[in-house]
Each structure stands twice: as structure tokens, then as C-alpha cells.
Enzyme design. Structure first.
Site, mmCIF file in Angstrom:
data_model
loop_
_atom_site.group_PDB
_atom_site.id
_atom_site.type_symbol
_atom_site.label_atom_id
_atom_site.label_comp_id
_atom_site.label_asym_id
_atom_site.label_seq_id
_atom_site.Cartn_x
_atom_site.Cartn_y
_atom_site.Cartn_z
ATOM 1 N N TYR A 66 0.830 -1.212 0.000
ATOM 2 C CA TYR A 66 0.000 0.000 0.000
ATOM 3 C C TYR A 66 0.863 1.260 0.000
ATOM 4 C CZ TYR A 66 -4.507 -2.086 -0.130
ATOM 5 O OH TYR A 66 -5.615 -2.748 -0.591
ATOM 6 N N GLN A 100 -14.721 3.016 -8.508
ATOM 7 C CA GLN A 100 -14.186 1.878 -7.752
ATOM 8 C C GLN A 100 -12.747 2.164 -7.368
ATOM 9 O OE1 GLN A 100 -15.276 -1.943 -10.007
ATOM 10 N NE2 GLN A 100 -15.497 -0.289 -11.470
ATOM 11 N N ASN A 101 -12.220 3.269 -7.849
ATOM 12 C CA ASN A 101 -10.812 3.579 -7.586
ATOM 13 C C ASN A 101 -10.625 4.154 -6.191
ATOM 14 O OD1 ASN A 101 -10.402 2.725 -10.138
ATOM 15 N ND2 ASN A 101 -10.070 4.735 -11.021
ATOM 16 N N VAL A 102 -9.450 3.915 -5.662
ATOM 17 C CA VAL A 102 -9.136 4.382 -4.312
ATOM 18 C C VAL A 102 -8.108 5.505 -4.349
ATOM 19 C CG1 VAL A 102 -9.688 2.139 -3.266
ATOM 20 C CG2 VAL A 102 -7.341 2.585 -4.038
ATOM 21 N N HIS A 118 -14.991 1.858 -3.041
ATOM 22 C CA HIS A 118 -13.982 1.005 -2.405
ATOM 23 C C HIS A 118 -13.083 1.741 -1.422
ATOM 24 C CE1 HIS A 118 -14.327 -2.070 -5.945
ATOM 25 N NE2 HIS A 118 -15.369 -2.074 -5.140
ATOM 26 N N CYS A 126 -8.276 2.062 12.487
ATOM 27 C CA CYS A 126 -7.826 1.121 13.504
ATOM 28 C C CYS A 126 -8.698 -0.125 13.437
ATOM 29 C CB CYS A 126 -7.943 1.778 14.883
ATOM 30 S SG CYS A 126 -7.632 0.631 16.231
ATOM 31 N N CYS A 129 -10.637 0.049 17.324
ATOM 32 C CA CYS A 129 -11.500 1.097 17.864
ATOM 33 C C CYS A 129 -12.092 2.016 16.789
ATOM 34 C CB CYS A 129 -10.756 1.931 18.908
ATOM 35 S SG CYS A 129 -9.578 3.113 18.241
ATOM 36 N N SER A 188 -13.472 -3.653 -15.821
ATOM 37 C CA SER A 188 -13.614 -4.944 -16.497
ATOM 38 C C SER A 188 -15.016 -5.510 -16.309
ATOM 39 C CB SER A 188 -12.559 -5.922 -15.990
ATOM 40 O OG SER A 188 -12.573 -5.968 -14.586
HETATM 41 P P1 NAD Z 1 -10.938 -3.273 -13.366
HETATM 42 O O1 NAD Z 1 -11.648 -4.514 -13.088
HETATM 43 O O2 NAD Z 1 -11.699 -2.037 -13.290
HETATM 44 O O3 NAD Z 1 -10.135 -3.466 -14.821
HETATM 45 C C1 NAD Z 1 -9.447 -2.481 -15.523
HETATM 46 C C2 NAD Z 1 -10.148 -2.237 -16.861
HETATM 47 O O4 NAD Z 1 -9.643 -1.054 -17.461
HETATM 48 C C3 NAD Z 1 -9.944 -3.345 -17.911
HETATM 49 O O5 NAD Z 1 -11.202 -3.714 -18.428
HETATM 50 C C4 NAD Z 1 -9.072 -2.693 -18.996
HETATM 51 O O6 NAD Z 1 -9.389 -3.155 -20.284
HETATM 52 C C5 NAD Z 1 -9.455 -1.229 -18.846
HETATM 53 N N1 NAD Z 1 -8.443 -0.253 -19.274
HETATM 54 C C6 NAD Z 1 -7.102 -0.292 -19.082
HETATM 55 N N2 NAD Z 1 -6.514 0.816 -19.543
HETATM 56 C C7 NAD Z 1 -7.497 1.612 -20.032
HETATM 57 C C8 NAD Z 1 -7.529 2.912 -20.609
HETATM 58 N N3 NAD Z 1 -6.414 3.632 -20.795
HETATM 59 N N4 NAD Z 1 -8.719 3.421 -20.992
HETATM 60 C C9 NAD Z 1 -9.855 2.716 -20.821
HETATM 61 N N5 NAD Z 1 -9.893 1.483 -20.267
HETATM 62 C C10 NAD Z 1 -8.728 0.936 -19.868
HETATM 63 O O7 NAD Z 1 -9.874 -2.987 -12.380
HETATM 64 P P2 NAD Z 1 -8.828 -3.985 -11.737
HETATM 65 O O8 NAD Z 1 -7.584 -3.510 -12.309
HETATM 66 O O9 NAD Z 1 -9.233 -5.369 -11.949
HETATM 67 O O10 NAD Z 1 -8.964 -3.648 -10.190
HETATM 68 C C11 NAD Z 1 -9.863 -4.276 -9.271
HETATM 69 C C12 NAD Z 1 -10.226 -3.332 -8.135
HETATM 70 O O11 NAD Z 1 -9.110 -2.624 -7.589
HETATM 71 C C13 NAD Z 1 -11.165 -2.239 -8.611
HETATM 72 O O12 NAD Z 1 -11.947 -1.813 -7.550
HETATM 73 C C14 NAD Z 1 -10.198 -1.160 -8.973
HETATM 74 O O13 NAD Z 1 -10.806 0.084 -9.138
HETATM 75 C C15 NAD Z 1 -9.213 -1.244 -7.820
HETATM 76 N N6 NAD Z 1 -7.961 -0.630 -8.276
HETATM 77 C C16 NAD Z 1 -7.899 0.731 -8.136
HETATM 78 C C17 NAD Z 1 -6.823 1.418 -8.639
HETATM 79 C C18 NAD Z 1 -6.832 2.902 -8.483
HETATM 80 O O14 NAD Z 1 -7.383 3.425 -7.505
HETATM 81 N N7 NAD Z 1 -6.285 3.643 -9.432
HETATM 82 C C19 NAD Z 1 -5.786 0.737 -9.296
HETATM 83 C C20 NAD Z 1 -5.875 -0.663 -9.398
HETATM 84 C C21 NAD Z 1 -6.984 -1.319 -8.898
HETATM 85 ZN ZN ZN Z 2 -7.524 2.092 18.065
#
Ligand code: NAD
Ligand code: ZN
Length: 242
Positions: A66, A100-102, A118, A126, A129, A188
Site C-alpha cells: 500500500y 471503484q478507484n481508491v 472502495h 484502527c 476502535c 472490467s
Molecule cells: P478493473 O476490473 O476495473 O479493470 C481495468 C479495466 O480497465 C480493464 O477492463 C481494462 O481493459 C481497462 N483499461 C485499461 N486501460 C485503459 C484505458 N487507458 N482506458 C480505458 N480502459 C482501460 O480494475 P482492476 O484492475 O481489476 O482492479 C480491481 C479493483 O481494484 C477495482 O476496484 C479497482 O478500481 C481497484 N484498483 C484501483 C486502482 C486505483 O485506484 N487507481 C488501481 C488498481 C486497482
Molecule cells: Zn484504536
């Protein structure tokens, strides 16, 4: 008429456009995805690290991963596509961004009505607590400990096998149902609820627009599919939005 113009017209005449993003949205900001073509991690397997079991087994290793991701994100900048989405929100077209991005890039690029399904990588909590902490930078000592009870702090994100925050997910369902244009970018579409939100939107009569470099289960029922990078498709559409 060009497909970009058609979609731009839909967005302009919509009353409730919702944008739904996954890891692919941040790929062009050089933040790696987990799956997909460029989703390879050399040293780590995300599927084995983003779990509560992994944290119990080896909190140091999970934090190490992380920490590395936080550093990547802090060095990254939102790409043009991000700014286009925030501009559409400012103009009143986009009413909600569900992600879904963090990584917090939507917020950094100016979007405000965001649902982070997410969690956020810059928040920790923690395990005993529920003390919450906001990180401006990656913690220097890992795993971090709670200042109140000395238990371990974990990243405040949803891991594989964990339920989503109920309030956040119900709000996301509501927004999907309410939308008349639903733009799905870089997900995806295989993980719950990423798979469900566009289906709900579709069932409620929304126009589904998919932007993804690869085919997904969403592609078959999407009304418009842009098989290209997020920033490319968004800037082409934006040419017709004033
Ligand atoms: P996902 O399941 O959302 O898959 C990524 C998708 O993005 C694929 O379908 C791929 O074809 C597509 N893609 C790749 N590059 C692209 C672009 N330039 N333009 C358009 N589409 C594109 O994500 P994951 O990688 O399987 O991750 C699983 C979980 O973890 C999710 O909740 C995801 O959001 C999270 N995660 C977050 C981050 C972040 O916060 N940036 C990074 C990695 C994973
Ligand atoms: Zn604590």
C-alpha cells in the site's frame, strides 16, 4: 453523424448523467490496474494482498504494498479525461461520479459529487476502535499503529471478500436507476457491484456508454462502445460539448 457527436448530444440533453469508473480510468495517469493488459505487478499479486487474510498473516507486507501504491499515486497527475469529467459536472451535465478507484484522482481533478465505492487509499482505520486517520504521505513506519489503543491501522479500503459500505452502495444503485446517461469507463465489469450498476441503469432505461480498450461483459448491451483509451474518447466527445 459521428458517434462522438451523437453521444455528446445525448449528454447535453440528458437530465442526469452518471459516470462510473474503474482502474482503467487511471491507467493513463500511470497508475497500474490489477487486471487487463498492463495490469501486471512484478513483485506482488494484488489478489493475494488485498484481502483480510493477507493482513492477518503479514500486515507488514500488505502495508509495504500500500505504501508503494500511495507513492505511485502521489507522483501521478490526473490526465485530461479527468478534467473533462469535472468540467461536465461544473456545466451541470454530470450529476454524479461513482468510482471503484481508491486513488482520489477524481477529487484532485475537481469533481465533487463522488461516491468512492472502495474507499480511499489515503485513509486508514484502527482494526479495534475505528479511529480513522488521513495520510498526506505514505506512513514512514509500517504497519502504523493506533495512537489510542495501539492496535494495527489498516488501509480504509474494501478488500476482496469484504462487503461494501451499505449506505454507499445503496446510493450508487439509486444513482444508476436515476440516470438517463450512464458512462462506464475502464472497468472490467466482472466484480460485484461493477457488473451490476450498468445493468440496473440499463433496466431503468438509461443510455449506456462504454469506454474501454478491451471488450467486457458490458459491451454486449451498451448503446455506444468506444474501444479506446479513456482520455482519447472523452476528448473526442468533449469537442462537441460547449
Ligand atoms: P478493473 O476490473 O476495473 O479493470 C481495468 C479495466 O480497465 C480493464 O477492463 C481494462 O481493459 C481497462 N483499461 C485499461 N486501460 C485503459 C484505458 N487507458 N482506458 C480505458 N480502459 C482501460 O480494475 P482492476 O484492475 O481489476 O482492479 C480491481 C479493483 O481494484 C477495482 O476496484 C479497482 O478500481 C481497484 N484498483 C484501483 C486502482 C486505483 O485506484 N487507481 C488501481 C488498481 C486497482
Ligand atoms: Zn484504536
Amino acid at each position: 453523424m459521428s458517434k462522438f457527436k451523437e453521444v455528446a448530444d445525448r449528454i447535453k440533453s440528458s437530465s442526469y448523467t452518471v459516470v462510473f469508473t474503474g482502474a482503467g480510468m487511471s491507467a493513463e495517469s500511470n497508475i497500474p490496474t490489477f487486471r487487463g493488459r498492463n495490469g501486471l505487478w512484478s513483485k506482488y499479486n494484488p489478489m493475494e494482498l488485498a484481502t483480510p487474510e493477507a493482513f492477518r498473516r503479514d500486515p507488514y507486507k500488505v502495508w509495504e504494498w500500500y505504501k508503494m501504491r500511495m507513492e505511485i499515486i502521489l507522483n501521478a497527475e490526473p490526465h485530461e479525461g479527468y478534467y473533462i469529467i469535472s468540467k461536465w459536472e461544473e456545466k451541470g451535465y454530470v450529476k454524479r461520479v461513482i468510482t471503484q478507484n481508491v486513488d482520489g484522482l477524481h477529487y484532485r481533478s475537481g469533481s465533487r459529487n463522488i461516491l468512492e465505492l472502495h474507499g480511499n487509499i489515503f485513509r486508514g482505520r484502527c482494526i479495534s476502535c475505528w479511529y480513522k486517520v488521513h495520510f498526506k504521505e505514505a506512513p514512514s513506519e509500517i504497519p502504523p499503529r493506533c495512537p489510542f489503543c495501539n492496535s494495527l491501522i489498516r488501509p480504509d479500503v474494501v478488500w476482496f471478500g469484504e462487503p461494501l459500505d451499505t449506505e454507499t452502495i445503496s446510493k450508487a444503485y439509486e444513482e444508476a436507476a436515476r440516470s438517463d446517461v450512464f458512462i462506464v469507463i475502464g472497468t472490467s465489469g466482472v466484480v460485484y457491484p461493477a457488473a451490476e450498476l450498468p445493468i440496473i441503469a440499463k433496466q431503468y432505461g438509461s443510455t449506456i456508454i462504454e469506454i474501454n480498450i478491451e471488450e467486457t461483459p458490458i459491451s454486449v448491451y451498451a448503446d455506444y462502445v468506444f474501444r479506446m483509451k479513456a482520455s482519447e474518447a472523452l476528448s473526442q466527445i468533449d469537442k462537441y460539448i460547449d
